[in-house]
Design an enzyme around this catalytic site. Structure first.
Site, short mmCIF file in Angstrom:
data_model
loop_
_atom_site.label_atom_id
_atom_site.label_comp_id
_atom_site.label_asym_id
_atom_site.label_seq_id
_atom_site.Cartn_x
_atom_site.Cartn_y
_atom_site.Cartn_z
N GLU A 227 0.89 -1.18 0.00
CA GLU A 227 0.00 0.00 0.00
C GLU A 227 0.91 1.21 0.00
O GLU A 227 1.46 1.58 1.04
CB GLU A 227 -0.86 0.02 1.27
N CYS A 261 -2.40 9.21 2.44
CA CYS A 261 -2.12 8.67 1.11
C CYS A 261 -3.25 9.02 0.15
O CYS A 261 -3.01 9.22 -1.03
CB CYS A 261 -1.90 7.17 1.18
P1 NAP Z 1 8.29 5.33 4.57
O1 NAP Z 1 9.44 6.19 4.82
O2 NAP Z 1 8.25 4.53 3.33
O3 NAP Z 1 8.16 4.38 5.85
C1 NAP Z 1 7.16 3.40 5.98
C2 NAP Z 1 7.71 2.21 6.72
O4 NAP Z 1 8.68 1.57 5.90
C3 NAP Z 1 8.44 2.57 8.01
O5 NAP Z 1 8.22 1.55 8.94
C4 NAP Z 1 9.90 2.61 7.59
O6 NAP Z 1 10.79 2.33 8.62
C5 NAP Z 1 9.93 1.50 6.56
N1 NAP Z 1 10.96 1.64 5.54
C6 NAP Z 1 11.33 2.77 4.90
N2 NAP Z 1 12.28 2.49 3.98
C7 NAP Z 1 12.52 1.17 4.07
C8 NAP Z 1 13.40 0.28 3.38
N3 NAP Z 1 14.20 0.70 2.41
N4 NAP Z 1 13.38 -1.02 3.73
C9 NAP Z 1 12.54 -1.46 4.69
N5 NAP Z 1 11.69 -0.68 5.36
C10 NAP Z 1 11.67 0.63 5.06
O7 NAP Z 1 6.93 6.12 4.54
P2 NAP Z 1 6.41 7.18 5.55
O8 NAP Z 1 7.11 8.46 5.27
O9 NAP Z 1 6.43 6.64 6.93
O10 NAP Z 1 4.87 7.26 5.09
C11 NAP Z 1 4.45 8.07 4.06
C12 NAP Z 1 4.21 7.30 2.79
O11 NAP Z 1 3.31 6.24 3.00
C13 NAP Z 1 3.53 8.17 1.74
O12 NAP Z 1 4.11 7.93 0.49
C14 NAP Z 1 2.09 7.71 1.78
O13 NAP Z 1 1.36 7.97 0.60
C15 NAP Z 1 2.28 6.25 2.04
N6 NAP Z 1 1.04 5.67 2.60
C16 NAP Z 1 0.32 4.81 1.81
C17 NAP Z 1 -0.87 4.29 2.29
C18 NAP Z 1 -1.71 3.35 1.47
O14 NAP Z 1 -2.60 2.73 2.02
N7 NAP Z 1 -1.45 3.20 0.20
C19 NAP Z 1 -1.30 4.63 3.56
C20 NAP Z 1 -0.54 5.50 4.32
C21 NAP Z 1 0.65 6.00 3.83
P3 NAP Z 1 11.69 3.47 9.30
O15 NAP Z 1 10.75 4.45 9.91
O16 NAP Z 1 12.48 2.72 10.30
O17 NAP Z 1 12.50 4.07 8.20
#
Ligand code: NAP
Length: 454
Positions: A227, A261
């Protein structure tokens, strides 16, 4: 080390030591032992357990709401609403689990032929901070109902949320290891995914994180649901109820300080309505109270981290340099905290950051369109395909565009996009694959097993 920083003040709330590699493996082993027992618990008993989860969430909603507000900055009002939504999802899966998991009989020449939905094992969830309870519960509840167990790696800036969620399931009387939280950074997920006891991975987060976790999961052949990011197009056609569109879209864009999102991110407005629309959004945005999310008068809190605020500001500046008109906001306020003003960019051009990239914060992006076809073309001119909406008084016309033309996992008519436990949720294109919620979500993480009796 996980550090929770209050985005309102910039001060450290608490630090938490990471789980060591040995602890990670021990937790996985304990979760697997738990799975072997939990899968034998009958569906009605699992359903009763989820009813208790509902009760625990409701009894503690004020406490959980405060933890959320302090760690990631959304207003207390919004945080409590998020927690209540989790409780209602617990009820939904408790009440519908039996139906959603019932065998599906198929008429064949055999004496019996049907599909049965069996649990798989440990589902590993990598989750974001923006809806720090909802995103987690929406994978945990159907997984537990189906007889799986869950392990969470939450965002590194919301460790207290991670631990509070773990405690919900314990307080509700589920077995101790049915749902566990691992405090580890994203760079350590391979330790988890590579363990043979982990059967599937679900990630909610940015597209780069999704690609990275999908690649790792592919290496170990683990099923994934992703997601990811979105840049939802909202089409405002020439026959839209403009006041309703303005009110709905402004509310969607401000919710969670724009960090949703499925927020209304690209506002594609028929050129005959553009000026009125710009005025309406600016007027609503100007009236909001931005401040401490714990104050009742506050409508919009800070963004959740200062680095993310700075990234957003950089996207805004690059868009203005490329010709966008800034009608409101666009400046980082002085003082502490990760605050960013409600901002309106108009006449946004193709190829600029506000047009092409996800703007994960309180920035309304207005793009004029000549006619219906132009609006649809601009709407679909994105790598993302999560949600979207069409505004028109001609409901049949809007519904046809929503159903047949918009390239997204969901498209709403004359309302803002939101998730609902009864309906599937998920994206296409770089917004990910697979679905959460409803029967579709529940069946992502089960063994869809064919049984034939001669
Ligand atoms: P993020 O930086 O991608 O982090 C999300 C999760 O992934 C965190 O637990 C993070 O851990 C982990 N993570 C990040 N990079 C990683 C990697 N290379 N390998 C493994 N794990 C990794 O996203 P965010 O800034 O927290 O959230 C915002 C994003 O989420 C936006 O793009 C938003 O649109 C999207 N989102 C999508 C939905 C949906 O349902 N489609 C819902 C909500 C949010 P760490 O914190 O330890 O880095």
């Amino acid at each position: 080390m996980q550090t929770a920083i209050n985005p309102t003040t910039g001060e450290v709330i608490q630090t938490y030591p990471d789980h060591t590699p040995e602890q990670v493996q021990q937790i996985i082993a304990q979760s697997h032992e738990c799975f072997l027992k939990w899968r034998r618990i009958s569906i009605p008993e699992r359903s009763a357990a989820l009813k208790k989860v509902h009760a625990v969430i409701m009894a503690n909603k004020a406490k959980y709401g405060r933890i959320i507000s302090e760690e990631m900055g959304k207003t207390l009002k919004e945080a409590v609403t998020e927690v209540e939504k989790c409780a209602s999802a617990a009820n939904y899966f408790a009440e519908n689990g039996l139906k959603l998991l019932a065998d599906e009989h198929i008429v064949t020449e055999y004496s019996k032929s049907y599909v049965s939905f069996q649990p798989l094992g440990i589902i590993f969830g990598v989750m974001p901070w923006n809806f720090p309870f909802w995103q987690v519960l929406r994978f945990a509840l159907p997984s537990l109902m189906a007889g799986n167990v869950g392990i969470l790696k939450h965002a590194s800036n919301t460790p207290a949320c991670a631990l509070a969620i773990e405690s919900i399931f314990k307080e509700a009387g589920l077995p101790e290891h049915a749902f566990r939280s691992l405090l580890i950074p994203g760079s350590r997920v391979e330790e988890v995914i590579s363990n043979p006891k982990i059967v599937a991975v679900t990630l909610t987060g940015s597209t780069p994180a999704g690609k990275s976790v999908a690649a790792l999961s592919g290496k170990y052949l683990k099923k994934t649901v992703l997601e990811l990011g979105g840049s939802d197009a909202y089409l405002i056609l020439e026959d839209a109820d403009i006041d309703h569109a303005i009110k709905t879209i402004a509310a969607s864009r401000m919710l969670n300080c724009g960090q949703s999102c499925v927020s209304a991110k690209r506002l594609i407005v028929h050129e005959s309505l553009k000026e009125r629309f710009e005025r309406g959004i600016v007027e609503i945005f100007s009236k909001q109270t931005i401040g401490n999310p714990l104050d009742e008068a506050t409508n919009v809190g800070p963004m959740s981290r200062a680095d993310l605020r700075d990234e957003l500001h950089e996207q805004v500046q690059r868009s203005i340099a490329a010709g966008a008109k800034c009608l409101l906001g666009g400046k980082v306020p002085e003082g502490k905290g990760a605050f960013y003003p409600l901002t309106v960019l108009s006449d946004v051009k193709k190829g600029t950051p506000a047009y092409m990239e996800e703007m994960f914060g309180p920035v309304a992006v207005i793009i004029p369109a000549k006619d219906e076809l132009d609006a649809i073309t601009i709407g679909n001119d994105s790598v993302f395909g999560l949600g979207g909406a069409v505004f028109s008084k001609d409901v049949a016309r809007a519904e046809r565009i929503a159903r047949e033309w918009m390239e997204s996992g969901a498209c709403f008519v004359n309302m803002m996009v939101r998730s609902d436990p009864r309906m599937p949720f998920g994206g296409i294109k770089e917004s990910g694959y697979g679905r959460e919620l409803s029967a579709y979500g529940m069946r992502e993480f089960v063994n869809i097993k064919t049984i034939i009796v001669a």
